[in-house]
Structures are given as structure tokens and as C-alpha cells.
Design a protein around this motif. Structure first.
Motif, PDB file in Angstrom:
ATOM      1  N   GLU A  17       0.827  -1.207   0.000  1.00  0.00           N
ATOM      2  CA  GLU A  17       0.000   0.000   0.000  1.00  0.00           C
ATOM      3  C   GLU A  17       0.858   1.253   0.000  1.00  0.00           C
ATOM      4  N   SER A  21       0.972   5.182  -4.983  1.00  0.00           N
ATOM      5  CA  SER A  21       0.343   6.444  -4.619  1.00  0.00           C
ATOM      6  C   SER A  21      -0.612   6.838  -5.741  1.00  0.00           C
ATOM      7  N   GLN A  22      -1.623   7.580  -5.372  1.00  0.00           N
ATOM      8  CA  GLN A  22      -2.578   8.018  -6.380  1.00  0.00           C
ATOM      9  C   GLN A  22      -2.103   9.342  -6.954  1.00  0.00           C
ATOM     10  N   THR A  23      -2.161   9.451  -8.259  1.00  0.00           N
ATOM     11  CA  THR A  23      -1.750  10.658  -8.945  1.00  0.00           C
ATOM     12  C   THR A  23      -2.980  11.519  -9.197  1.00  0.00           C
ATOM     13  N   TYR A  24      -2.847  12.818  -8.928  1.00  0.00           N
ATOM     14  CA  TYR A  24      -3.957  13.733  -9.169  1.00  0.00           C
ATOM     15  C   TYR A  24      -3.423  15.121  -9.467  1.00  0.00           C
ATOM     16  N   PHE A  39      -8.880  13.831 -10.360  1.00  0.00           N
ATOM     17  CA  PHE A  39      -8.298  12.493 -10.313  1.00  0.00           C
ATOM     18  C   PHE A  39      -8.476  11.819 -11.662  1.00  0.00           C
ATOM     19  N   GLU A  40      -7.782  10.704 -11.854  1.00  0.00           N
ATOM     20  CA  GLU A  40      -7.960   9.928 -13.076  1.00  0.00           C
ATOM     21  C   GLU A  40      -9.403   9.444 -13.135  1.00  0.00           C
ATOM     22  N   GLU A  61      -5.129   9.733 -17.675  1.00  0.00           N
ATOM     23  CA  GLU A  61      -3.811   9.482 -17.090  1.00  0.00           C
ATOM     24  C   GLU A  61      -3.065  10.797 -16.903  1.00  0.00           C
ATOM     25  N   LYS A 168       4.559   8.429 -10.042  1.00  0.00           N
ATOM     26  CA  LYS A 168       5.279   7.224  -9.627  1.00  0.00           C
ATOM     27  C   LYS A 168       6.717   7.275 -10.051  1.00  0.00           C
TER      28      LYS A 168
END
Length: 168
Positions: A17, A21-24, A39-40, A61, A168
Motif C-alpha cells: 500500500e 500512490s494516487q496521482t492527481y 483524479f484519473e 492518465e 510514480k
């Protein structure tokens, strides 16, 4: 020996986890705590350099400083204006709810007062002056809050910035 396996599986879960990481994308005014996040998969309404109309597209993306959309690929510097009404925001949930609830409460207050005067008391069709004033203030406050909320962000203004977080 049996107690080590659940511990090992939990450690792997936490490590995996932390690795993702979430990309935004964040749009904000410099020096302000208020931010708008995309967000995506979310829909963005934007105006591109050299264009006079707004385009609506879905974000698929993020790459470096680039937005990959369903129908376009944009660098963040190519966006001149963003309509932020559909963005995720850190605005108070109480304020968001108040925009809708205050006018509804005002209209409901007038309806209850009208029902009380005509049906319960048996009087002719009339409105109480103080109740009408209170209801009008509730409705006006709710719609004023809706009008005062930011709708568009002009990215050509140096006070605003757009950047992508969590690559990432």
C-alpha cells in the motif's frame, strides 16, 4: 510458527500500500488553503490556449506535467482557464450543504406558515410578515452563497497554479 504467517501477510499488505500512490492534479490560488483536485477518471472542463470555447473531457492518465485525456493530450501550461464546479474541493461540507438547504428551508417555512394560517386557523389566504421576511432571508442567503462560490479559475493570472501530485 503459525503466528508468523499472518504477521508476514500483514507486513506485505502495508508495504504494498505504501509503494503505490494516487496521482492527481491540483488547482489552487497561491498562498491559499483552498484547492481543487482532479483524479484519473474525473471530468474536466477547460479552455485551451488559442481557443475561445470550453472543452469537456475525461482524464485518463497523468504523465509528468501532461494530462492524457480521452480526446486530447495537454501540457498544464496549455490550459488557460478551468471550470472548477465539478472538481473535488476541500471546501467545508457544511457550506456546500447550506447552498441547497437554506433556500429549501425558506420555501418550506413559507409553505408551513401558509398551511397553518389557511387550514389550521381557518383564516383567509395570507402570509405573516415576519415569517415571510425570515424565509426571504434564508432563500437570499442560500442563493448568494451559490453565486459567491468560485466557478472558474483563470490560469493566465499568476496568482493561480496547477500542478500534478504523486507521480510514480
Amino acid at each position: 510458527m503459525k503466528a508468523k504467517w499472518p504477521f508476514f501477510v500483514l507486513c506485505l499488505l502495508f508495504v504494498s500500500e505504501a509503494a503505490f500512490s494516487q496521482t492527481y492534479m491540483v488547482v489552487r490560488k497561491k498562498g491559499s488553503m483552498r484547492k481543487f483536485e482532479y483524479f484519473e477518471g474525473s471530468t474536466i472542463v477547460y479552455k485551451q490556449k488559442g481557443q475561445e470555447v470550453f472543452f469537456t473531457d475525461r482524464i485518463t492518465e497523468f504523465a509528468d506535467s501532461t494530462l492524457v485525456l480521452e480526446n486530447n493530450i495537454l501540457h498544464t501550461s496549455q490550459i488557460t482557464e478551468i471550470d472548477v464546479r465539478g472538481a473535488e474541493s476541500n471546501r467545508s461540507k457544511f457550506l456546500r450543504a447550506s447552498e441547497t438547504l437554506l433556500p429549501t428551508a425558506g420555501i418550506g417555512l413559507m409553505a408551513i406558515d401558509l398551511f397553518n394560517h389557511t387550514v389550521v386557523d381557518g383564516q383567509s389566504f395570507s402570509l405573516d410578515r415576519s415569517t415571510t421576511t425570515t424565509a426571504a432571508i434564508l432563500v437570499a442567503t442560500g442563493y448568494t452563497m451559490k453565486l459567491a462560490r468560485r466557478k472558474k479559475v483563470d490560469l493566465t493570472n499568476p496568482k493561480f497554479e496547477v500542478y500534478i501530485v504523486g507521480l510514480k
